[in-house]
Design a protein around this motif. Sequence first.
Motif, PDB file in Angstrom:
ATOM      1  N   VAL A   1       0.690  -1.170   0.214  1.00  0.00           N
ATOM      2  CA  VAL A   1       0.080  -0.072  -0.085  1.00  0.00           C
ATOM      3  C   VAL A   1       0.850   1.318   0.126  1.00  0.00           C
ATOM      4  O   VAL A   1       2.118   1.145   0.286  1.00  0.00           O
ATOM      5  CB  VAL A   1      -0.925  -0.079   1.305  1.00  0.00           C
ATOM      6  N   ARG A   2       0.205   2.500  -0.421  1.00  0.00           N
ATOM      7  CA  ARG A   2       0.902   3.799  -0.471  1.00  0.00           C
ATOM      8  C   ARG A   2       0.977   4.150   0.825  1.00  0.00           C
ATOM      9  O   ARG A   2       0.059   3.848   1.815  1.00  0.00           O
ATOM     10  CB  ARG A   2       0.319   4.395  -1.410  1.00  0.00           C
TER      11      ARG A   2
ATOM     12  N   SER B   1      -0.034   7.151   1.314  1.00  0.00           N
ATOM     13  CA  SER B   1      -1.105   7.794   1.495  1.00  0.00           C
ATOM     14  C   SER B   1      -2.340   7.006   2.006  1.00  0.00           C
ATOM     15  O   SER B   1      -3.078   7.495   2.852  1.00  0.00           O
ATOM     16  CB  SER B   1      -1.535   8.593   0.270  1.00  0.00           C
ATOM     17  N   VAL B   2      -2.474   5.837   1.882  1.00  0.00           N
ATOM     18  CA  VAL B   2      -3.287   4.715   2.304  1.00  0.00           C
ATOM     19  C   VAL B   2      -3.039   4.629   4.009  1.00  0.00           C
ATOM     20  O   VAL B   2      -3.857   4.801   4.611  1.00  0.00           O
ATOM     21  CB  VAL B   2      -3.194   3.602   1.585  1.00  0.00           C
TER      22      VAL B   2
END
Length: 296
Positions: A69-70, A72-73
Motif C-alpha cells: 500500500v501507499r 497515503s493509504v
Amino acid sequence: MESLPNAAPGEWLKPLLDIVWHDMHAVVPRGFPAYARIFHPVVRARPQDTGTWHGHPRTDVLPLDEEPVRWSVVAGAFGTKMHPLAQFHRLLGQVPNRQEIFDSEGWRYSEPLTGNLAPNVLAAVAARLCEHTSTPDKGVSAIWEGWGGLTSSIGYARLTFSDDSTSVENTPDFAALDGGSGSGLLPTEVINGGTLNLPGRAYYLFNAAPQFYRDPGWVNHVPWHHSPQFPQSPSVLWPADKSWVLVTEIDFDSTVVAGSHELVSALVRDPAIEALPLDEGADLTWDADVPNRPRQ
C-alpha cells in the motif's frame, strides 16, 4: 554487467554534494531544476480467516492476505496527513519503536524498506527516467560498498533446508568462514578497482544504464546481491548525459530523483509510483506537521 575500472565517471557528483549534513544534499546533488521523493511501498497483512489479528496469538502461522500500500493509504488509515516531508512513523501517529502496528480494520503494517526500491517500482520509475534522457542505454549504477557479503564472505551465511536436516553454508560457493577480500560476491579485481568516495559513503560503479531496470527481471542479472528473491536496487543511478540522478540512500525509506520539472511531473503523475515534488534543500528528517519539533 561490467564493473567500471575506476571512479572517474562519478567524480562530477562531488562538487554537488554537501560535506556536512544539513539536509538531503549530503546524498542528493544540488543544482537540478526539480526533485521528486518516491515513497517505498508498505506491506500490510491480516489473517484470511477472520480479517483481523485480534484474538490471534502473534506466533500463529496463518494464511494471510498481504498487499503493498501507499503511504497515503497508511495516512488515511491512521487519520494523519500525507505530505512531501512525511516520516513513516509519524503517519502512524507514533514514535519509532519497532513495535507491531495495527489499524482499526485489523491490518498489521510493516515498515518500508530502507535503502532499497522494490523492483516493480524501480521498473516504473526507470520507464519515466528513460523518457527524460538522451542516453537511456548508457549510464552508471553505484552500489554502496557496505552491503553484506560484497567484498568478503566473513559473517555471511546461507541456511539450506532438506527433508531431514538443516545446514549452514557460507556464501558464495561455500567459501570458508574466514574468507578474506575477494571471497564475497564481487571478485578481487572489482574490489581493488577503487570506489567512488562521496560524503560519508563509498560505492562500486557498474556499467548499468537506466534502460536495464525497465524490466524487473534485472534482479537475475546483477552481481551485487545473493539472490533475486532478495534483490538490492542501485544506491545511485545516472545516465551518461547526466540529465538526472536517482538516489536511494541506505538510511532512507524513500528514493529521491533530481532532474527536470518535466521528469518530476511525469513521476508524480504515474499511477504505478507514489511520488511527490520535493523542494531543493529539503530536510527529510524534518516533519513540518509536528509543531515545535527542533531540527535534527
